[in-house]
Design a protein around this motif. Structure first.
Motif, short mmCIF file in Angstrom:
data_model
loop_
_atom_site.label_atom_id
_atom_site.label_comp_id
_atom_site.label_asym_id
_atom_site.label_seq_id
_atom_site.Cartn_x
_atom_site.Cartn_y
_atom_site.Cartn_z
N SER A 2 0.84 -1.20 0.00
CA SER A 2 0.00 0.00 0.00
C SER A 2 0.88 1.26 0.00
CB SER A 2 -0.89 0.00 1.24
OG SER A 2 -0.08 0.23 2.37
N LEU A 3 0.26 2.37 -0.37
CA LEU A 3 1.00 3.64 -0.39
C LEU A 3 1.49 3.99 1.01
CD1 LEU A 3 -1.31 5.75 -2.75
CD2 LEU A 3 0.84 4.61 -3.31
N ALA A 4 0.63 3.73 2.01
CA ALA A 4 1.02 4.07 3.39
C ALA A 4 2.26 3.29 3.82
CB ALA A 4 -0.14 3.79 4.34
N SER A 5 2.33 2.01 3.43
CA SER A 5 3.52 1.25 3.84
C SER A 5 4.74 1.65 3.01
CB SER A 5 3.26 -0.26 3.78
OG SER A 5 2.76 -0.61 2.53
N ASP A 6 4.51 2.04 1.73
CA ASP A 6 5.63 2.61 0.94
C ASP A 6 6.21 3.82 1.67
OD1 ASP A 6 5.53 0.88 -1.10
OD2 ASP A 6 4.62 2.24 -2.57
N TYR A 7 5.30 4.68 2.13
CA TYR A 7 5.77 5.90 2.79
C TYR A 7 6.41 5.58 4.14
CZ TYR A 7 6.07 10.58 4.61
OH TYR A 7 6.56 11.74 5.15
N GLN A 10 9.93 4.98 3.57
CA GLN A 10 10.69 6.24 3.37
C GLN A 10 10.97 6.90 4.72
OE1 GLN A 10 12.00 7.47 0.76
NE2 GLN A 10 11.12 6.10 -0.77
N ARG A 11 9.95 6.88 5.59
CA ARG A 11 10.08 7.52 6.91
C ARG A 11 11.17 6.81 7.71
NH1 ARG A 11 4.61 7.47 8.40
NH2 ARG A 11 5.06 5.56 9.51
N ARG A 13 13.70 5.14 6.48
CA ARG A 13 15.00 5.45 5.87
C ARG A 13 15.51 6.81 6.36
NH1 ARG A 13 17.25 8.10 1.56
NH2 ARG A 13 15.32 9.24 1.24
N ARG A 14 14.60 7.78 6.44
CA ARG A 14 15.00 9.11 6.91
C ARG A 14 15.42 9.06 8.38
NH1 ARG A 14 10.04 12.59 4.46
NH2 ARG A 14 10.73 12.65 2.30
N GLU A 287 9.59 17.61 4.31
CA GLU A 287 8.59 17.29 5.32
C GLU A 287 9.20 17.68 6.66
OE1 GLU A 287 6.93 16.18 8.05
OE2 GLU A 287 6.91 14.02 7.64
N SER B 92 10.30 20.10 -2.34
CA SER B 92 10.91 18.77 -2.21
C SER B 92 10.05 17.93 -1.25
CB SER B 92 12.34 18.94 -1.68
OG SER B 92 12.98 17.71 -1.66
N LEU B 93 8.82 17.74 -1.66
CA LEU B 93 7.85 16.96 -0.86
C LEU B 93 7.25 15.88 -1.76
CD1 LEU B 93 5.68 19.77 0.80
CD2 LEU B 93 7.17 18.17 2.01
N TYR B 94 7.03 14.70 -1.22
CA TYR B 94 6.29 13.70 -1.98
C TYR B 94 4.84 14.17 -2.13
CZ TYR B 94 10.14 10.46 -1.06
OH TYR B 94 11.37 9.88 -1.00
N TRP B 96 2.37 12.41 -1.76
CA TRP B 96 1.69 11.81 -0.60
C TRP B 96 1.79 12.75 0.61
CZ3 TRP B 96 -1.41 7.79 0.72
CH2 TRP B 96 -1.44 7.39 2.05
N GLU B 97 2.98 13.31 0.84
CA GLU B 97 3.17 14.20 1.99
C GLU B 97 2.36 15.48 1.82
OE1 GLU B 97 7.77 13.17 3.31
OE2 GLU B 97 7.43 14.51 1.64
N ASP B 116 -3.87 7.79 6.81
CA ASP B 116 -3.37 6.89 5.78
C ASP B 116 -4.53 6.31 4.97
OD1 ASP B 116 -0.78 7.28 6.50
OD2 ASP B 116 -0.54 5.40 7.62
N GLU B 120 -5.01 6.84 1.01
CA GLU B 120 -5.03 5.68 0.09
C GLU B 120 -6.27 5.73 -0.81
OE1 GLU B 120 -3.12 2.80 -0.04
OE2 GLU B 120 -1.98 2.70 1.83
N ALA B 132 2.27 9.15 -6.10
CA ALA B 132 2.29 9.36 -4.65
C ALA B 132 3.69 9.50 -4.08
CB ALA B 132 1.54 8.21 -3.96
N MET B 133 4.63 8.65 -4.54
CA MET B 133 5.98 8.68 -3.97
C MET B 133 6.96 9.43 -4.89
SD MET B 133 5.70 7.42 -1.07
CE MET B 133 4.06 7.00 -0.47
#
Lengths: 344, 267
Positions: A2-7, A10-11, A13-14, A287, B92-94, B96-97, B116, B120, B132-133
């Motif tokens: 899902s998009l939420a788990s993709d993000y 990323q979170r 990783r940051r 962000e 510099s924002l996704y 999604w963000e 979330d 979605e 989104a990403m």
């Protein structure tokens, strides 16, 4: 997936990047403490951090009264300037904004110069606090004045930047005037103050700066989503019902406070407030929950590395750190851009 | 919620009045209103006034029982969604963000799980999962415009005010966007007011059209009923034809600019 788990990935990783940055900063801090004319090793450092009983008085003084305050001041002042720069850039939607932009640095210089030139009879112990106080009062007065006038002219980011730059020029001219009429000794002090130096650090100043830094960072993080929404566009933020004028006022006051306190304690140190947010943006994006701590971390790292360089350029002599920040920051910045390009 | 009604609305910028005594008969929930007219006719001013970004200079605008001209900030956030003419920044924002920020900045108490879920759903509904990403600074203008729309509707407002929402979009995405707005309006009982320059899109997607000229209503009604060459001359200063195409839809063809335009007078 899902998009939420993709993000979420990323979170994560940051977050790991922030942890790695903190570890690099710790290493830099240790290197800075060990680096200096009196040769000290890891053994002495570990002893001083555990028990100082086994060290002689000379080493204790060098470590506790000189090296540690010096190295920690680099870290804290860098973090404060980096965070201030990030907030200026977000609030003014301008990648060239920094503590210089609203005239905060120039005003601090004028405040310090006035004390140094026109009040030379103070005892040394009091004078250094009087200089810091003068610098801080002038910096905040300037920040408030620019805010008030900016709001009078409509509160737009463009008006604020224009006013700030105009004020900077006027204040620099006043500093030149003060230097022109100064006695030779006072003039030398003003010139030295303008170079920025970590040598003025002591534990009281460190406590003050760390308190301001923690409070401002927590306050900024509370507004992180609103600031992120502002990054997506001022008109868009207004359309969401966000009071952009009020948000900008809070953010600029917070950034001015951070920059004003830092500059009043270490003198004029340019470049960190400009480049640290760019470093953070390149690695972490905008962000604000990641960007703001990242900018503070990047600022701390740049000034800590600059502090190491300042002790290494001329053996036996500490060059004022304000002179070397750009020398350290520019290669770091260019290296990071090259790494990013290779990754794309 | 009952409909949107405007009565004798005056609006503008300080001493410069742009909208003069504008009336709009009640617009029912689930319907779309197109605002059309030449540049500087007052379309954006009307939308910004309804969105609360400009103070009204007189008159009334209500959404059901709520007086749109005196809403507090919280009510405004709940009821209204305004899409400005400008695109979201190339930050510099996704994507999604950007959408999450719109949601979490305006609903501070919302849980991450709920934010979330809404995100979605919305990216799927608008067909934007592939964006989104990606960071906003690598998206095209049209893609950013779609993200701007997502920022707006993720909050599920009752009245959508869209200022030229298709200006940066190619034909396929114009259809996607207006289709999504119409579908949302129908399924959720929303009202959408859209400023549009493309008359054929206005006629195709909107239930009613309001033609503005110099801040006044030149014509208002169902698309097929009132769109005539006279309206085109009065609103835009152009000669044109209004015809029915092979599929039964009303279509406008613009032939040329009038040599001596007389804006505002419908012949």
């Amino acid at each position: 997936m899902s998009l939420a788990s993709d993000y979420a990935r990323q979170r994560g990783r940051r977050f790991m990047l922030l942890v790695v940055g903190a570890l690099v900063l710790l290493a830099s801090l240790a290197w800075d403490v060990l680096n200096g004319p009196a040769g000290l090793g890891w053994r002495e450092l570990s002893l001083v951090l555990t028990t100082s009983e086994q060290l002689d008085v000379g080493l204790r003084v060098i470590l506790w009264d000189i090296r540690l305050p010096f190295a920690l001041m680099a870290l804290l002042a860098g973090a404060a300037l980096g965070l201030a720069g990030a907030e200026f850039q977000t609030a003014l939607d301008n990648p060239l904004a920094s503590p210089m932009t609203l005239g905060v640095s120039a005003a601090a210089t004028l405040g310090a110069a006035l004390v140094l030139v026109f009040d030379p009879l103070l005892p040394d112990a009091i004078e250094q606090y009087a200089v810091s106080t003068g610098a801080f009062v002038a910096a905040m007065t300037c920040a408030l004045l620019v805010q008030a006038l900016g709001r009078f002219f409509g509160g737009g980011a463009g008006a604020m930047v224009l006013l700030g730059i105009t004020f900077s020029f006027a204040l620099e001219a006043l500093v030149s005037l003060v230097q022109f009429v100064a006695e030779a000794g006072a003039l030398q002090q003003v010139v030295f103050w303008r170079m920025g130096s970590l040598a003025r650090a002591d534990w009281h100043k460190l406590a003050l700066l760390s308190g301001v830094l923690v409070l401002c960072l927590l306050w900024a993080l509370r507004q992180a989503w609103v600031l992120t929404a502002l990054c997506a566009g001022e008109e868009q933020a207004r359309a969401l019902g966000i009071d952009v004028g009020r948000l900008r006022l809070h953010t600029l006051l917070r950034a001015s406070l951070l920059a004003g306190v830092a500059v009043s304690l270490v003198g004029t140190i340019g470049f960190v407030g400009l480049v640290a947010p760019h470093l953070a943006r390149l690695v972490l994006g905008q962000e604000q929950r990641h960007f703001l701590p990242g900018a503070a971390l990047a600022g701390a790292l740049v000034l800590s590395l600059a502090s190491i360089a300042s002790k290494s350029i001329i053996p036996g002599l500490i060059v004022p750190v304000g002179i070397v920040t750009a020398m350290v920051g520019v290669p770091l910045f260019i290296g990071l851009i090259l790494l990013q390009r290779r990754a794309l | 919620m009952s409909g949107l009604t405007i009565h004798a609305l005056d609006a503008g910028y300080r001493k410069h009045r742009v909208i003069h005594a504008l009336d709009l008969p009640t617009l029912a929930p689930g319907s779309l209103l197109a605002l059309v007219g030449a540049n500087a006719a007052g379309k954006s001013t009307l939308l910004r006034t309804l969105a609360g970004l400009l103070p009204a200079q007189g008159g009334r605008a209500t959404l059901g029982e709520a007086n749109l001209l005196s809403l507090d900030a919280l009510e405004r956030r709940r009821l209204l969604g305004y899409l400005p003419q400008s695109l979201p920044s190339a930050a510099s924002l996704y994507a999604w963000e950007t959408v999450q920020a719109a949601l979490r900045a305006t609903r501070p108490g919302i849980s991450r799980r709920e934010a979330d879920r809404l995100g979605e759903q919305l990216f799927e509904r608008l067909g934007l999962q592939a964006l989104a990403m990606q960071r906003m600074n690598v998206l095209s203008g049209g893609q950013r415009q779609m993200v701007g729309l997502a920022q707006l509707i993720v909050r599920e407002p009752q009245l959508l005010l869209l200022d030229e929402p298709t200006s940066a979009l190619d034909p396929r995405w114009q259809l996607e966007l207006l289709g999504a707005v119409r579908e949302m309006a129908r399924s959720h009982g929303l009202i959408a007011v859209l400023a549009l320059h493309d008359l054929n899109l206005a006629l195709r997607f909107c239930d009613r059209v309001l033609v503005l000229g110099e801040g006044r209503v030149l014509a208002e009604g169902r698309p097929a009923e009132f769109m005539t060459p006279g309206v085109l001359r009065a609103a835009y200063g152009v000669e044109g034809r209004v015809e029915t195409c092979s599929q039964g839809a009303t279509v406008v063809y613009i032939d040329r600019a009038c040599p001596n335009p007389s804006f505002g007078a419908i012949a």
